[in-house]
Structure formats: structure tokens, C-alpha cells
Scaffold this motif. Structure first.
Motif, PDB file in Angstrom:
ATOM      1  N   THR A 191       0.732  -1.183   0.023  1.00 15.27           N
ATOM      2  CA  THR A 191      -0.045  -0.041  -0.046  1.00 15.27           C
ATOM      3  C   THR A 191       0.730   1.369  -0.008  1.00 15.27           C
ATOM      4  O   THR A 191       2.000   1.093   0.739  1.00 15.27           O
ATOM      5  CB  THR A 191      -0.955  -0.031   1.209  1.00 15.27           C
ATOM      6  OG1 THR A 191       0.035   0.264   2.302  1.00 15.27           O
ATOM      7  CG2 THR A 191      -1.975  -1.299   1.390  1.00 15.27           C
ATOM      8  N   PHE A 192       0.323   2.345  -0.703  1.00 16.04           N
ATOM      9  CA  PHE A 192       0.729   3.826  -0.510  1.00 16.04           C
ATOM     10  C   PHE A 192       1.000   4.090   0.913  1.00 16.04           C
ATOM     11  O   PHE A 192       1.871   4.832   1.408  1.00 16.04           O
ATOM     12  CB  PHE A 192       0.013   4.615  -1.211  1.00 16.04           C
ATOM     13  CG  PHE A 192       0.483   4.787  -2.684  1.00 16.04           C
ATOM     14  CD1 PHE A 192       1.621   5.420  -3.134  1.00 16.04           C
ATOM     15  CD2 PHE A 192       0.075   4.021  -3.522  1.00 16.04           C
ATOM     16  CE1 PHE A 192       1.722   5.688  -4.481  1.00 16.04           C
ATOM     17  CE2 PHE A 192       0.296   3.940  -5.013  1.00 16.04           C
ATOM     18  CZ  PHE A 192       1.287   4.879  -5.441  1.00 16.04           C
ATOM     19  N   THR A 203      -0.995   8.522   5.219  1.00 18.74           N
ATOM     20  CA  THR A 203      -1.441   7.159   5.446  1.00 18.74           C
ATOM     21  C   THR A 203      -2.827   6.904   5.680  1.00 18.74           C
ATOM     22  O   THR A 203      -3.118   5.670   5.579  1.00 18.74           O
ATOM     23  CB  THR A 203      -0.617   6.882   6.814  1.00 18.74           C
ATOM     24  OG1 THR A 203      -1.140   7.657   7.906  1.00 18.74           O
ATOM     25  CG2 THR A 203       0.901   7.066   6.745  1.00 18.74           C
ATOM     26  N   GLU A 204      -3.591   7.958   5.447  1.00 17.77           N
ATOM     27  CA  GLU A 204      -4.914   7.782   5.490  1.00 17.77           C
ATOM     28  C   GLU A 204      -5.819   8.328   4.402  1.00 17.77           C
ATOM     29  O   GLU A 204      -5.314   9.556   3.990  1.00 17.77           O
ATOM     30  CB  GLU A 204      -5.436   8.130   6.797  1.00 17.77           C
ATOM     31  CG  GLU A 204      -5.087   7.395   8.123  1.00 17.77           C
ATOM     32  CD  GLU A 204      -5.704   7.715   9.626  1.00 17.77           C
ATOM     33  OE1 GLU A 204      -6.353   8.483   9.245  1.00 17.77           O
ATOM     34  OE2 GLU A 204      -5.335   6.938  10.508  1.00 17.77           O
ATOM     35  N   GLY A 226      -3.247  12.885  -0.433  1.00 18.74           N
ATOM     36  CA  GLY A 226      -3.345  12.630   1.137  1.00 18.74           C
ATOM     37  C   GLY A 226      -4.873  13.193   1.335  1.00 18.74           C
ATOM     38  O   GLY A 226      -4.557  14.252   2.143  1.00 18.74           O
ATOM     39  N   GLY A 227      -5.739  12.751   1.157  1.00 16.89           N
ATOM     40  CA  GLY A 227      -7.133  13.030   1.656  1.00 16.89           C
ATOM     41  C   GLY A 227      -7.556  14.592   1.143  1.00 16.89           C
ATOM     42  O   GLY A 227      -8.437  15.059   1.896  1.00 16.89           O
ATOM     43  N   GLY A 228      -7.059  14.833   0.346  1.00 18.10           N
ATOM     44  CA  GLY A 228      -7.465  16.358  -0.531  1.00 18.10           C
ATOM     45  C   GLY A 228      -6.698  17.271   0.369  1.00 18.10           C
ATOM     46  O   GLY A 228      -6.979  18.592   0.181  1.00 18.10           O
ATOM     47  N   ALA A 229      -5.946  16.937   1.265  1.00 18.50           N
ATOM     48  CA  ALA A 229      -5.132  18.111   2.125  1.00 18.50           C
ATOM     49  C   ALA A 229      -3.811  18.277   1.812  1.00 18.50           C
ATOM     50  O   ALA A 229      -2.979  19.331   1.784  1.00 18.50           O
ATOM     51  CB  ALA A 229      -5.327  17.964   3.571  1.00 18.50           C
ATOM     52  N   ASN A 230      -3.010  16.956   1.170  1.00 20.25           N
ATOM     53  CA  ASN A 230      -1.824  16.862   1.003  1.00 20.25           C
ATOM     54  C   ASN A 230      -1.377  16.171  -0.343  1.00 20.25           C
ATOM     55  O   ASN A 230      -2.250  15.384  -0.730  1.00 20.25           O
ATOM     56  CB  ASN A 230      -0.931  16.211   2.150  1.00 20.25           C
ATOM     57  CG  ASN A 230      -1.152  16.867   3.558  1.00 20.25           C
ATOM     58  OD1 ASN A 230      -0.757  17.819   3.709  1.00 20.25           O
ATOM     59  ND2 ASN A 230      -1.816  16.130   4.459  1.00 20.25           N
TER      60      ASN A 230
END
Length: 411
Positions: A191-192, A203-204, A226-230
């Protein structure tokens, strides 16, 4: 599926790819040929390219520091991983409406209109009786839904592939696998989240992976939202992707907007990434592009990053979306550009026919960003364009082929 409609959509995709390549090549002084070009109409400011400069919109973000991981020894693959798809099925998460630059009602109308299009006389029928000119030398299966990610993976899979002289890196939503050129698995599907273990914000809720190979530097690149933030970005420390990697986290929620659909391209001086930005509730806000200092990342140093909105400067210009930075090829063949800006394609005004080109020159030096021009795919091909979703077929369910936004811009 109706054969003539399938041919229409195939021709559209080929036309977009070839048209974008032809337009970009006109700007590269190191490549000269006599092929026809798509006509570019300047919808933006009058005068020279200097008049269209938009450098004042560039934002310098805080440089990012790396951490290191060795794929051969440091990967800790979770024993259980419940995928986004599984959590959605169980009701744990609500994926909400499809993120789009148009409303759901507009999208349904466009789909309905596209299904009414008649086959066009300009569509070329394929002669399937002619033998293929390429020879398949190696064939092997890549990672699938049963090899990782809680036997569920994410939907859609968003497959990506990066190929170097000796290695192949395949990525799908939340997972990747590395092979040699004979198809032997060198790094099993993982997994990434494992790749970015220990990196906050990476990680999430990961989605939309990117996999690239930099021919100039002999490095592999893996990125993911990364979740739309990163934007989480990893680069191999050598030409061997099974060894050590540098990992970076770059903030992507500029102005508290959600970052979606990252599309990456390798440039001479940077790794460029474009994305769509959304307000809370999935309302489209703007198209945005980033430049990451690739040479600093390859050296494992603190890396500069600059970002800016992608838009024309004239007051009544159409709206741009889905910026796709060009991905350079041809370093060993001598067609890699030795100078000049990096080019970025956008889908313009969400009509399937109009595409624009922007250029970013030396983002960490001169930092000059400007609009180049716009081309009309319908006029260039003579084929009426409709949103190709869903594609009609004989089975009881439609084949969802996404929409007419750009998928790649290969230079």
C-alpha cells in the motif's frame, strides 16, 4: 457495445493525445518537423506573451524536508486493510456526490445529449484484418484486487505505469508493485500507506496515485493525494526502485480548498502536478498547478515548492479545469527539450472540444507563467463531441468511461 460508437470514442481519445502532442511540439525549438499543427486561437490578452504574464499569482510554500525508506527492508505492510470500497459498502463512510466541475443535473443532461449523437462520417473505421505491427515479447499479470488492500481496493482503480531500463512500477488506487522486465515480482503488492508510513497526512484516506519515470535523471516517482489536504511524493534515490526512496509531504489544500485528481508530469527543472480544487460540498473552485524542485528531492535535500491557479487573464475568459502538465520523453533519443518553459494543458469551459495550453518558465528562478492559446478539437477532427458516459453496450449495465477531461499529456 455499439462498434461505431466505440470507434468514435477511440478516435476522440487518440485525437486528444495526438492533438495535444502536435500543439506542444510547435513550441519546442529543439524538435523540427513538418507535421500539421492544431490551430491555436488566442482567446486571452492581446499582444505578446509578455502581456499574458501571470507571475503575480504564484505562491511560494514552505520547503519540505524528506524522510527515507528502503523498500527491501523497511516496508511494514498492514496485515489487515479495509479498503475505501469496503468501508463504503458497510456504511462506515459516505463518498458523497461525484466531484465534478458541473452539477449532477448538468452532468446527467450532458450524458443524455451524448447518447443522442449519430455516428459521424469523419470517423475512420479500423481495418481489423490487418496484422499488428508490434510484437509482444513479454506478457505478465500485474497486481489485482486479491493481492493487497483488504481484498477490496478502491474504485475506480486509476491504474498508472512507470517503465525504466530494467524495472516496471505499476500503481493502482492505494497500492503498487514493482517488477523486472521479465515480469518477476521484486517488491510485492503493498500500500501507499506503507510507503509513507510515519509521514503525517500521508497514511489515511489516500487516492488518485501517480507513477512516473524521469528519463533525464533515471529516477522513479510515486505520488498520491493525501485526503484532499496533501500531496505525498516519493522519489527513488537511485535508478533502482527496489531500494531507498526519499519521501515528502506537500500541503495541497490551498485557501482551505480540497485537492482532487492530481495529474503529474516530469519536466526539465521540476516535477509538475495539476489538480482540481473544490469548496466544501464538492463545488468546483479552480484549477491549480504545483512545481516541486526535483533536483533537491533527488539529492534528499529540503525541496522548494511553488503553486498557482491556472486561468486566463481576460475578463470574460472561459473557466479552466483539470490541468495536465506535460510528461517529457525522449532524453536518450535527443528530443528532450534543452531549454524553454514547461507546458500545461487544461480542459476549457467543460465542453469536450476546447482545450488550452499554458506555459511555466523556470518556476524557481524567473518564474514566468503565461497563457499560450486554445485549440478546438471538434474543428480539428471534424467529429461532433459528446460526453462519453455511459457507453451503450449489450450487457445490462453501462460501461462508465468517465468524461472528456484530459487523462495524459505526453510530450
Amino acid at each position: 457495445m455499439r462498434p461505431r460508437r466505440l470507434l468514435a470514442f477511440t478516435f476522440l481519445i487518440l485525437g486528444m493525445s495526438l492533438g495535444a502532442w502536435a500543439l506542444l511540439s510547435t513550441r519546442n525549438s529543439s524538435i523540427e518537423d513538418s507535421q500539421d499543427r492544431l490551430p491555436v486561437q488566442r482567446y486571452g490578452p492581446e499582444g505578446s506573451e509578455d502581456d499574458a504574464d501571470q507571475t503575480d499569482l504564484t505562491i511560494e510554500l514552505t520547503p519540505a524536508s524528506p524522510t527515507s525508506i528502503n523498500l527491501g527492508s523497511d516496508l511494514e505492510v498492514p496485515s489487515e486493510f479495509r479498503s475505501q470500497y469496503e468501508r463504503w459498502q458497510s456504511g462506515e463512510i459516505d463518498l458523497g456526490a461525484i466531484e465534478s466541475v458541473v452539477s449532477e443535473d448538468q452532468r446527467e443532461l450532458l450524458i443524455e445529449q451524448s447518447l443522442q449523437l449519430e455516428p459521424n462520417e469523419a470517423i475512420q473505421d479500423l481495418d481489423l484484418a490487418q496484422p499488428a505491427t508490434t510484437v509482444l515479447e513479454v506478457e505478465f499479470d500485474s497486481l489485482d484486487i486479491g493481492q493487497c488492500c483488504g481484498n477490496g481496493s478502491n474504485v475506480p482503480p486509476d491504474p498508472e505505469l512507470a517503465v525504466g531500463p530494467r524495472h516496471v512500477v505499476a500503481a493502482v488506487n492505494v497500492a503498487f508493485e514493482i517488477y523486472d522486465k521479465s515480469g518477476n515480482v521484486l517488491i510485492p503488492a503493498t500500500t501507499f500507506a506503507a510507503l509513507f508510513s510515519g509521514v503525517d497526512g500521508c497514511t489515511e484516506s489516500l487516492f488518485d496515485p501517480n507513477a512516473l519515470y524521469d528519463e533525464q535523471a533515471n529516477r522513479f516517482i510515486l505520488g498520491i493525494d493525501g485526503g484532499g489536504a496533501n500531496y505525498c511524493l516519493a522519489v527513488s534515490q537511485t535508478d533502482n526502485p527496489t531500494g531507498d526512496w526519499w519521501r515528502y509531504r506537500f500541503p495541497a489544500n490551498i485557501n482551505d480548498l480540497s485537492f482532487d485528481y492530481p495529474q503529474a508530469g516530469v519536466g526539465r527543472d521540476a516535477i509538475y502536478v495539476g489538480g482540481n480544487m473544490f469548496f466544501p460540498g464538492n463545488g468546483f473552485a479552480e484549477a491549480r498547478v504545483w512545481a516541486f524542485d526535483k533536483w533537491a528531492m533527488y539529492a534528499g535535500n529540503e525541496a522548494r515548492v511553488r503553486t498557482r491557479a491556472v486561468r486566463q487573464t481576460s475578463p470574460n475568459a472561459p473557466e479552466e479545469d483539470t490541468p495536465q502538465p506535460a510528461n517529457l520523453h525522449g532524453y536518450a533519443q535527443g528530443t528532450w527539450p534543452k531549454s524553454g518553459p514547461h507546458y500545461i494543458l487544461t480542459e476549457t469551459d467543460f465542453n469536450g472540444a476546447t482545450y488550452s495550453v499554458f506555459q511555466w518558465r523556470d518556476p524557481f528562478g524567473e518564474d514566468k507563467f503565461s497563457y499560450v492559446g486554445t485549440f478546438d478539437l471538434e474543428k480539428a477532427t471534424g467529429i461532433d463531441i459528446g460526453m462519453p458516459v455511459p457507453v451503450p453496450q449489450d450487457e445490462s449495465f453501462p460501461l462508465m468511461t468517465n468524461d472528456w477531461r484530459l487523462q495524459d499529456a505526453e510530450y
